[in-house]
Design a protein around this motif. Structure first.
Motif, PDB file in Angstrom:
ATOM      1  N   LEU A 393       0.819  -1.214   0.000  1.00  0.00           N
ATOM      2  CA  LEU A 393       0.000   0.000   0.000  1.00  0.00           C
ATOM      3  C   LEU A 393       0.851   1.262   0.000  1.00  0.00           C
ATOM      4  CD1 LEU A 393      -3.030  -0.640   2.395  1.00  0.00           C
ATOM      5  CD2 LEU A 393      -3.066  -0.296  -0.067  1.00  0.00           C
ATOM      6  N   ARG A 394       0.514   2.162  -0.926  1.00  0.00           N
ATOM      7  CA  ARG A 394       1.114   3.504  -0.967  1.00  0.00           C
ATOM      8  C   ARG A 394       0.116   4.565  -0.519  1.00  0.00           C
ATOM      9  NH1 ARG A 394       4.278  -0.571  -3.166  1.00  0.00           N
ATOM     10  NH2 ARG A 394       6.188   0.270  -4.140  1.00  0.00           N
ATOM     11  N   VAL A 395      -1.171   4.343  -0.811  1.00  0.00           N
ATOM     12  CA  VAL A 395      -2.214   5.312  -0.492  1.00  0.00           C
ATOM     13  C   VAL A 395      -3.320   4.592   0.271  1.00  0.00           C
ATOM     14  CG1 VAL A 395      -3.910   6.918  -1.437  1.00  0.00           C
ATOM     15  CG2 VAL A 395      -1.685   6.674  -2.551  1.00  0.00           C
ATOM     16  N   HIS A 416       5.688   0.879   2.638  1.00  0.00           N
ATOM     17  CA  HIS A 416       5.632   1.780   1.484  1.00  0.00           C
ATOM     18  C   HIS A 416       4.556   2.854   1.610  1.00  0.00           C
ATOM     19  CE1 HIS A 416       8.326  -0.996  -0.541  1.00  0.00           C
ATOM     20  NE2 HIS A 416       7.481  -1.988  -0.311  1.00  0.00           N
ATOM     21  N   LEU A 417       3.840   2.904   2.730  1.00  0.00           N
ATOM     22  CA  LEU A 417       2.728   3.837   2.864  1.00  0.00           C
ATOM     23  C   LEU A 417       3.219   5.281   2.791  1.00  0.00           C
ATOM     24  CD1 LEU A 417      -0.308   4.132   3.353  1.00  0.00           C
ATOM     25  CD2 LEU A 417       0.176   4.251   5.808  1.00  0.00           C
ATOM     26  N   ALA A 434       1.739   7.194  16.887  1.00  0.00           N
ATOM     27  CA  ALA A 434       2.018   5.778  16.637  1.00  0.00           C
ATOM     28  C   ALA A 434       2.440   5.520  15.204  1.00  0.00           C
ATOM     29  CB  ALA A 434       0.792   4.939  16.998  1.00  0.00           C
ATOM     30  N   LEU A 435       2.194   6.493  14.325  1.00  0.00           N
ATOM     31  CA  LEU A 435       2.559   6.334  12.918  1.00  0.00           C
ATOM     32  C   LEU A 435       3.988   6.752  12.626  1.00  0.00           C
ATOM     33  CD1 LEU A 435      -0.716   7.697  11.281  1.00  0.00           C
ATOM     34  CD2 LEU A 435       0.038   5.320  11.343  1.00  0.00           C
ATOM     35  N   LEU A 441       6.137   7.610   4.974  1.00  0.00           N
ATOM     36  CA  LEU A 441       5.010   8.529   5.056  1.00  0.00           C
ATOM     37  C   LEU A 441       5.400   9.935   4.588  1.00  0.00           C
ATOM     38  CD1 LEU A 441       2.044   8.397   5.896  1.00  0.00           C
ATOM     39  CD2 LEU A 441       2.722   9.252   8.148  1.00  0.00           C
ATOM     40  N   LYS A 442       4.630  10.465   3.597  1.00  0.00           N
ATOM     41  CA  LYS A 442       4.910  11.790   3.039  1.00  0.00           C
ATOM     42  C   LYS A 442       3.755  12.770   3.223  1.00  0.00           C
ATOM     43  CE  LYS A 442       8.008  10.096  -0.608  1.00  0.00           C
ATOM     44  NZ  LYS A 442       8.224  10.010  -2.086  1.00  0.00           N
ATOM     45  N   GLU A 443       2.520  12.274   3.246  1.00  0.00           N
ATOM     46  CA  GLU A 443       1.358  13.148   3.376  1.00  0.00           C
ATOM     47  C   GLU A 443       0.393  12.561   4.397  1.00  0.00           C
ATOM     48  OE1 GLU A 443      -0.475  13.894  -0.385  1.00  0.00           O
ATOM     49  OE2 GLU A 443       1.417  14.318  -1.387  1.00  0.00           O
ATOM     50  N   LEU A 444      -0.097  13.430   5.290  1.00  0.00           N
ATOM     51  CA  LEU A 444      -0.990  13.011   6.358  1.00  0.00           C
ATOM     52  C   LEU A 444      -2.153  14.000   6.403  1.00  0.00           C
ATOM     53  CD1 LEU A 444      -1.162  10.800   8.494  1.00  0.00           C
ATOM     54  CD2 LEU A 444       0.114  12.287  10.048  1.00  0.00           C
TER      55      LEU A 444
END
Length: 718
Positions: A393-395, A416-417, A434-435, A441-444
């Motif tokens: 998963l990326r997105v 790969h998220l 926790a993430l 991770l690039k966008e939240l």
């Protein structure tokens, strides 16, 4: 051995002088001279002979720089050069004459590359003639300088000739800097997909200098204008578009485009033009606004792939196509991110039918699934353990789901998220930390969550390598415009009564309406409550209002009452092209087509008229039939030329009840739907025959003389 001047050299010299005079007259006269057909044949031989003078001029120019020590050999070389230059000048003259004759044919415009090519050809002739006449000048540098000038003129003239034949900048294209690749989210369908395709495969024959068939494709307005054969395409209807017709002709057909011998379009390129026209042939549509599963979007994603160094690398093979197709159903869709691509995307619909089993059913493709869109689904905290099994998963979109944030640590295991959306959930800053274990991770996305403004600022510090998207904050107190109310009624036609239901997604918004045709306002118009009872033909106009916001644009709704529902309708001719709707059922399904003729609700006809046989279960007293039609003159859709209503109790013996000829459409008529009312004396009928014929496109229309399109979507009785 002595070389003597022979007669034909003198004759050639005189012919060369005469040819220069003739060409000057022909060049100046331009289009004022009439050329017989046999000379047009001569002109078309221009591409066949132009290579001979080029080779002869280059060889003769080279020999002027060659010096031989032996006197006899030098004399032979000079005599040979003399003959070579004369022959080169004469063949140049013939070639220029052919070219000027060819330029007079239709399809060439005397500007741009063509004008420069004509001037260049004449200049080459003058230079070649001067080179011959000055070959033995007292100053040796003079013929050598003339040779250099001739070669330069040859190159420039050839460059402009290639532009005419193969499109602008054909010669220098390999060394001309090109525009950098455009990201998919910033690309425009026409500018970055359609236009480059036309430039590569079509504009070599359809440009400003060489507009074959009167068609140039360089500018949008030229595409819309079409050529001598008519409009190039009908927006929204590729099935009747001349462009698609020519592309699909057999390759040996003389009207097939591109012509035989030219680079042909691939299947994907033809599909690109098809779906662009089908989508309305808009020149400003952004790729990002297209649905993710839209065919045009998939083609764009394939063609606008980033450079190899920037493209994501997937170290897995594609899943079985049949398996991917089997995983899609009415509530879940699985599809590749682009045509023939291995990575997969999954979307879910209808939250009432969702359970976590529908996610675990995708485990057979967990090595290919890179995007999950679960927004607004009732996903629970415990379900994230299942989601975490999809390691590629990326997105992941979990916006407005039922998660509380207690099990977010499970997602930190996804290697790969890159993009995670938690908007609309009660996630707190402590749970969000926790993430931190998620390495990619690039966008939240965390707007409208349980975090305060201070927590959102702290979240950006907790995730320094990621962008924390907080959503819109109206810090400056700007007024925003509301979107239109949402209508919940699935049908616009009813038999007895209808309860109109509307709502608005923004809390605290009022809906104000009118039923008398006036424009509603935010102060005096009635406030829409839970519903509105409709008992007859009614036009409702409504706006959304809220303090601190600008009112929405008005929405207009048309509701129609029909007294009888037929038992069956038989269409003698089905809809044509892609305008088949749901067949005869679309005439009584209560669904109004609106002004979008591409929404699949309209029956369209252009070759045959509409002829429908309507049968009622028992005789009914009829006094009126109303037919809903569409008018969009820009899309070649006109109101019918004539409507006939026949009725009776025996289908073999029907009598004419009404004949109606609607008023002719005018050039500036707006796009709209219109009800054609056919009133007649009260008659008991079991059968009706409804016949409608198309209008002929008027003289002011680009397709004048051809049949217009006829669009029908609903029949009302009494």
């Amino acid at each position: 051995m002595k070389w003597n001047r022979i007669r034909w050299q003198n004759a050639g010299n005189q012919f060369l002088f005469a040819a220069n005079i003739f060409i000057l007259v022909l060049f100046i006269a331009g289009s004022h001279l009439t050329v017989p057909a046999w000379l047009q044949v001569l002109g078309r031989m221009h591409p066949l002979v132009l290579h001979f003078p080029i080779v002869l001029l280059l060889l003769g120019s080279l020999l002027l720089f060659v010096q031989l020590r032996e006197p006899e050999a030098s004399r032979w070389k000079n005599r040979f050069t003399e003959l070579l230059l004369l022959t080169a000048a004469l063949t140049t003259a013939v070639t220029v004459i052919m070219g000027l004759l060819l330029a007079r044919e239709g399809g060439y415009t005397d500007n741009g590359s063509l004008l420069w090519h004509k001037w260049g050809g004449v200049a080459v002739l003058w230079a070649a003639s001067a080179l011959y006449w000055l070959r033995a000048a007292a100053k040796p540098w003079l013929p050598k300088a003339g040779a250099l000038v001739t070669v330069v003129l040859l190159l420039l003239t050839g460059h402009y000739g290639a532009d005419i034949t193969h499109g602008n900048n054909f010669v220098l294209a390999p060394v001309t800097p090109r525009n950098t690749a455009v990201p998919l989210d910033k690309a425009l369908v026409y500018e970055h997909l359609v236009k480059p395709l036309l430039e590569e495969k079509c504009m070599n024959c359809h440009n400003a200098g060489k507009a074959k068939g009167g068609l140039s494709m360089e500018l949008p307005q030229q595409l819309l204008a079409g050529g001598k054969s008519g409009k190039l395409f009908v927006a929204g209807n590729p099935a009747v578009s001349l462009l698609m017709e020519r592309l699909h002709l057999p390759a040996d057909d003389k009207k097939h485009m591109p012509p035989a011998g030219k680079p042909q379009l691939t299947e994907d390129e033809v599909a690109l033009l098809y779906y662009w026209i089908k989508g309305g042939a808009d020149f400003k549509t952004a790729v990002a606004t297209l649905p993710a599963r839209d065919s045009l979007y998939l083609l764009a994603a394939q063609r606008l792939q980033p450079a190899a160094s920037e493209a994501p690398v997937y170290n897995f093979s594609a899943a079985d196509d049949k398996l991917v197709q089997q995983l899609s159903n009415n509530y879940r869709v699985v599809y590749p991110i682009a045509l023939h691509a291995a990575p997969l995307v999954a979307n879910w619909y209808n939250k009432d039918k969702f359970d976590i089993k529908s996610v675990s059913e995708l485990l057979p493709v967990k090595e290919q699934l890179i995007e999950m869109h679960l927004q607004k689904m009732p996903v629970k905290d415990a379900d994230l353990e299942v989601v975490a099994q999809f390691k590629q998963l990326r997105v992941l979109n979990l916006s407005f789901t039922n998660i509380t944030g207690q099990t977010l640590a499970a997602l930190g295991k996804l290697p790969h998220l890159q993009r995670l959306s938690l908007s609309g959930t009660p996630v707190t800053l402590q749970q969000l930390t926790a993430l931190k274990a998620a390495p990619a991770l690039k966008e939240l996305y965390v707007w409208n969550t349980g975090m305060s403004p201070a927590d959102l600022q702290q979240a950006q510090k907790v995730f320094p390598k990621a962008t924390v998207v907080k959503g819109f904050t109206n810090d400056k107190g700007e007024q925003l415009k509301l979107n239109q109310p949402i209508v919940l009624n699935p049908v616009a036609v009813f038999q007895h009564s209808l309860q109109l239901k509307m709502q608005h997604p923004v809390r605290g918004t009022e809906i104000r309406y009118t039923t008398d045709g006036s424009t509603p306002d935010s102060l005096h118009s009635p406030v829409f409550k839970d519903s509105l009872l409709i008992t007859g033909n009614t036009v409702v106009r409504a706006i959304a209002c809220k303090q601190g916001w600008y009112a929405s644009d008005p929405i207009q709704l048309s509701f129609s009452k029909t007294t009888y529902t037929p038992d069956s309708i038989l269409l003698r001719n089905p809809g044509e092209g892609s305008y088949i709707a749901n067949g005869s059922r679309s005439l009584t399904d209560g669904q109004k087509g609106g002004t979008d003729h591409n929404n699949g609700k309209w029956l369209g006809y252009t070759k045959n008229g509409l002829e429908a046989i309507v049968q009622f279960p028992q005789p009914v007293p009829l006094k009126a039939v109303t037919i809903s039609a569409l008018r969009n003159t820009g899309a070649y859709i006109f109101l019918p030329h004539q409507v006939e209503i026949w009725g009776g109790n025996d289908p073999r013996h029907l009598k004419l009840l009404k004949k109606v000829t609607p008023p002719a459409d005018k050039k500036d008529d707006p796009v709209t739907t219109l009800d054609i009312d056919c009133d007649f004396p009260l008659t008991q009928v079991s059968y009706l025959k409804i016949m409608m014929t198309q209008a002929t496109l008027p003289p002011w229309h680009p397709g004048k003389g051809n049949r217009a399109w006829l669009f029908v979507d609903e029949l009302l009785f009494n």
